[in-house]
Structures are given as structure tokens and as C-alpha cells.
Scaffold this motif. Sequence first.
Motif, PDB file in Angstrom:
ATOM      1  N   ALA A  58       0.620  -1.386   0.010  1.00  0.00           N
ATOM      2  CA  ALA A  58       0.120  -0.173   0.242  1.00  0.00           C
ATOM      3  C   ALA A  58       0.833   1.273   0.056  1.00  0.00           C
ATOM      4  CB  ALA A  58      -0.933   0.208   1.144  1.00  0.00           C
ATOM      5  N   ALA A  59       2.107   1.111   0.724  1.00  0.00           N
ATOM      6  CA  ALA A  59       2.791   2.576   0.737  1.00  0.00           C
ATOM      7  C   ALA A  59       3.406   2.611  -0.622  1.00  0.00           C
ATOM      8  CB  ALA A  59       4.033   2.267   1.655  1.00  0.00           C
ATOM      9  N   TYR A  60       3.824   1.739  -1.465  1.00  0.00           N
ATOM     10  CA  TYR A  60       4.166   1.725  -2.688  1.00  0.00           C
ATOM     11  C   TYR A  60       3.427   2.429  -3.688  1.00  0.00           C
ATOM     12  CZ  TYR A  60       8.971  -0.858  -2.434  1.00  0.00           C
ATOM     13  OH  TYR A  60      10.128  -1.487  -2.321  1.00  0.00           O
ATOM     14  N   ARG A  61       2.041   1.976  -3.472  1.00  0.00           N
ATOM     15  CA  ARG A  61       0.906   2.537  -4.188  1.00  0.00           C
ATOM     16  C   ARG A  61       0.655   3.860  -3.807  1.00  0.00           C
ATOM     17  NH1 ARG A  61      -1.574   4.622  -7.276  1.00  0.00           N
ATOM     18  NH2 ARG A  61      -3.683   4.348  -7.968  1.00  0.00           N
ATOM     19  N   GLU A  62       0.435   4.091  -2.651  1.00  0.00           N
ATOM     20  CA  GLU A  62       0.152   5.549  -2.049  1.00  0.00           C
ATOM     21  C   GLU A  62       1.258   6.670  -2.376  1.00  0.00           C
ATOM     22  OE1 GLU A  62      -1.647   4.810   1.917  1.00  0.00           O
ATOM     23  OE2 GLU A  62      -2.961   3.677   1.052  1.00  0.00           O
ATOM     24  N   MET A  63       2.352   5.983  -1.838  1.00  0.00           N
ATOM     25  CA  MET A  63       3.524   7.411  -1.915  1.00  0.00           C
ATOM     26  C   MET A  63       4.164   7.198  -3.132  1.00  0.00           C
ATOM     27  SD  MET A  63       5.095   6.299   1.770  1.00  0.00           S
ATOM     28  CE  MET A  63       6.294   7.333   1.776  1.00  0.00           C
ATOM     29  N   LEU A  64       4.544   6.217  -3.976  1.00  0.00           N
ATOM     30  CA  LEU A  64       5.113   6.385  -5.305  1.00  0.00           C
ATOM     31  C   LEU A  64       4.291   6.056  -6.498  1.00  0.00           C
ATOM     32  CD1 LEU A  64       8.076   4.210  -3.669  1.00  0.00           C
ATOM     33  CD2 LEU A  64       8.143   6.446  -4.084  1.00  0.00           C
ATOM     34  N   ASN A  65       2.989   5.813  -6.218  1.00  0.00           N
ATOM     35  CA  ASN A  65       2.126   5.705  -7.556  1.00  0.00           C
ATOM     36  C   ASN A  65       2.516   4.553  -8.175  1.00  0.00           C
ATOM     37  OD1 ASN A  65      -0.203   6.589  -8.845  1.00  0.00           O
ATOM     38  ND2 ASN A  65       1.280   7.404 -10.509  1.00  0.00           N
ATOM     39  N   ILE A  66       2.986   3.248  -7.693  1.00  0.00           N
ATOM     40  CA  ILE A  66       3.287   2.021  -8.268  1.00  0.00           C
ATOM     41  C   ILE A  66       2.058   1.496  -8.470  1.00  0.00           C
ATOM     42  CG2 ILE A  66       4.673  -0.017  -8.211  1.00  0.00           C
ATOM     43  CD1 ILE A  66       6.212   2.602  -8.302  1.00  0.00           C
ATOM     44  N   ASN A  67       2.020   0.852  -9.758  1.00  0.00           N
ATOM     45  CA  ASN A  67       1.034   0.151 -10.291  1.00  0.00           C
ATOM     46  C   ASN A  67       1.169  -1.331  -9.699  1.00  0.00           C
ATOM     47  OD1 ASN A  67      -0.536  -1.697 -11.957  1.00  0.00           O
ATOM     48  ND2 ASN A  67       0.101  -1.053 -13.817  1.00  0.00           N
ATOM     49  N   LEU A  68       0.333  -1.668  -8.754  1.00  0.00           N
ATOM     50  CA  LEU A  68       0.610  -2.894  -8.106  1.00  0.00           C
ATOM     51  C   LEU A  68       0.411  -4.024  -8.882  1.00  0.00           C
ATOM     52  CD1 LEU A  68      -1.171  -2.310  -4.580  1.00  0.00           C
ATOM     53  CD2 LEU A  68       1.297  -1.911  -5.248  1.00  0.00           C
ATOM     54  N   ASN A  69      -0.255  -4.261  -9.763  1.00  0.00           N
ATOM     55  CA  ASN A  69      -0.412  -5.254 -11.057  1.00  0.00           C
ATOM     56  C   ASN A  69       0.951  -5.363 -11.515  1.00  0.00           C
ATOM     57  OD1 ASN A  69      -1.805  -7.261 -12.549  1.00  0.00           O
ATOM     58  ND2 ASN A  69      -1.427  -5.757 -14.361  1.00  0.00           N
ATOM     59  N   TRP A  70       1.667  -4.315 -12.118  1.00  0.00           N
ATOM     60  CA  TRP A  70       3.016  -4.430 -12.524  1.00  0.00           C
ATOM     61  C   TRP A  70       3.829  -5.062 -11.519  1.00  0.00           C
ATOM     62  CZ3 TRP A  70       7.712  -2.152 -10.903  1.00  0.00           C
ATOM     63  CH2 TRP A  70       8.651  -2.577 -11.599  1.00  0.00           C
ATOM     64  N   GLN A  75       3.331  -7.053 -15.707  1.00  0.00           N
ATOM     65  CA  GLN A  75       2.512  -6.842 -16.649  1.00  0.00           C
ATOM     66  C   GLN A  75       2.167  -5.300 -16.538  1.00  0.00           C
ATOM     67  OE1 GLN A  75      -0.624  -9.694 -16.978  1.00  0.00           O
ATOM     68  NE2 GLN A  75       1.045 -11.455 -17.713  1.00  0.00           N
ATOM     69  N   GLY A  76       1.976  -4.555 -17.731  1.00  0.00           N
ATOM     70  CA  GLY A  76       1.853  -2.966 -17.573  1.00  0.00           C
ATOM     71  C   GLY A  76       2.963  -2.355 -17.289  1.00  0.00           C
ATOM     72  N   GLU A  77       2.441  -0.990 -16.810  1.00  0.00           N
ATOM     73  CA  GLU A  77       3.647  -0.106 -16.638  1.00  0.00           C
ATOM     74  C   GLU A  77       3.880   0.117 -15.182  1.00  0.00           C
ATOM     75  OE1 GLU A  77       5.072   1.811 -19.178  1.00  0.00           O
ATOM     76  OE2 GLU A  77       3.681   0.678 -20.649  1.00  0.00           O
ATOM     77  N   MET A  78       5.118   0.450 -14.804  1.00  0.00           N
ATOM     78  CA  MET A  78       5.513   0.638 -13.430  1.00  0.00           C
ATOM     79  C   MET A  78       4.518   1.498 -12.581  1.00  0.00           C
ATOM     80  SD  MET A  78       8.943   1.839 -11.726  1.00  0.00           S
ATOM     81  CE  MET A  78       9.966   0.965 -12.501  1.00  0.00           C
ATOM     82  N   LEU A  79       4.447   2.710 -13.346  1.00  0.00           N
ATOM     83  CA  LEU A  79       3.667   3.745 -12.470  1.00  0.00           C
ATOM     84  C   LEU A  79       2.270   3.630 -12.994  1.00  0.00           C
ATOM     85  CD1 LEU A  79       6.270   6.703 -12.822  1.00  0.00           C
ATOM     86  CD2 LEU A  79       5.857   5.310 -10.963  1.00  0.00           C
ATOM     87  N   SER A  80       1.449   3.922 -11.960  1.00  0.00           N
ATOM     88  CA  SER A  80      -0.018   3.970 -12.279  1.00  0.00           C
ATOM     89  C   SER A  80      -0.542   4.986 -13.331  1.00  0.00           C
ATOM     90  CB  SER A  80      -0.960   4.068 -10.945  1.00  0.00           C
ATOM     91  OG  SER A  80      -2.215   4.233 -11.197  1.00  0.00           O
ATOM     92  N   SER A  81      -1.438   4.717 -14.146  1.00  0.00           N
ATOM     93  CA  SER A  81      -1.692   6.025 -14.912  1.00  0.00           C
ATOM     94  C   SER A  81      -2.300   6.982 -14.435  1.00  0.00           C
ATOM     95  CB  SER A  81      -2.739   5.013 -16.092  1.00  0.00           C
ATOM     96  OG  SER A  81      -3.904   4.911 -15.542  1.00  0.00           O
ATOM     97  N   GLU A  82      -2.641   7.022 -13.306  1.00  0.00           N
ATOM     98  CA  GLU A  82      -3.322   8.118 -12.514  1.00  0.00           C
ATOM     99  C   GLU A  82      -2.030   8.633 -11.904  1.00  0.00           C
ATOM    100  OE1 GLU A  82      -5.657   6.458  -9.400  1.00  0.00           O
ATOM    101  OE2 GLU A  82      -7.053   5.271 -11.025  1.00  0.00           O
ATOM    102  N   GLY A  83      -1.680  10.034 -12.151  1.00  0.00           N
ATOM    103  CA  GLY A  83      -0.943  10.640 -11.568  1.00  0.00           C
ATOM    104  C   GLY A  83       0.672  10.263 -12.089  1.00  0.00           C
ATOM    105  N   VAL A  84       0.783   9.829 -13.244  1.00  0.00           N
ATOM    106  CA  VAL A  84       2.253   9.450 -13.675  1.00  0.00           C
ATOM    107  C   VAL A  84       2.980  10.806 -13.912  1.00  0.00           C
ATOM    108  CG1 VAL A  84       3.527   8.840 -15.880  1.00  0.00           C
ATOM    109  CG2 VAL A  84       1.334   7.561 -15.059  1.00  0.00           C
TER     110      VAL A  84
END
Length: 122
Positions: A58-70, A75-84
Motif C-alpha cells: 500500500a505504501a508503494y502505491r500511495e507514496m510512489l504511485n506504483i501500479n501493483l499489478n505491474w 505486466q503493464g507500466e511501473m507507474l499507475s496511469s493515475e498521476g504519472v
Amino acid sequence: MARPEAAPKTPLGARLREIRRHFGDPERDQWAARLGVAKNTMASYERGDTEPTASVLAAYREMLNINLNWLATGQGEMLSSEGVAEAGLVAELAVEIRKLPPARQQLVLGMMRSIVNHELHK
């Protein structure tokens, strides 16, 4: 001088290390503190010895905008498309600030907080 890092044993460990390098390759103790874990715990994650807890993910997602599926699958992009764009800006700022001595880093952080507080209370 820090010991060279061993190659990750798992794809997840490799992706965790890739994230740290993407954000300027800070020392592992600084990176671990940023994510709220001990340096040895972060090392274990990046080596692939253990897997991160849900709260660390959750910290990776919230603090760094990491795409948890990646992060989980590659698969997909490292950074979530939201807030890239925002994540890229934060990474760029972090890289530049890390070039400064620690006292100057704290000064810059204080200045940034003052600016944000001023903007929020207009």
C-alpha cells in the motif's frame, strides 16, 4: 562503503529494486525509512527472500504511485496511469534534492512545506 547488492532471487525482488533505482537509487536505509520498514527488511524484499506485507505494498502505491499489478506480475507500466506526471515530478525533485548535503536537504524540505502551507491557506 556499502557492500555490493546481490542479484535478486525472484522477479518481484527485481521489480522492487527497479523501483528504487527509478526513483534515483537512494541508499537502502533511506528508501526503507521512506516506506516505513527496516533496512534489513527492505534488503530481504529486494533480494527475494521474503515478500512485502500488504501495508508495504500500500505504501508503494500511495507514496510512489506504483501500479501493483505491474509489481506483482510485471505486466503493464511501473507507474499507475493515475498521476504519472506527478510521480515523475516527485522523482525528479527527489533526485535533485539528494545531491545536496543533508542540512540543505532539510532546508529545501522546510521551504517546500512553507510554500504548500501558504498555498493551502490563501
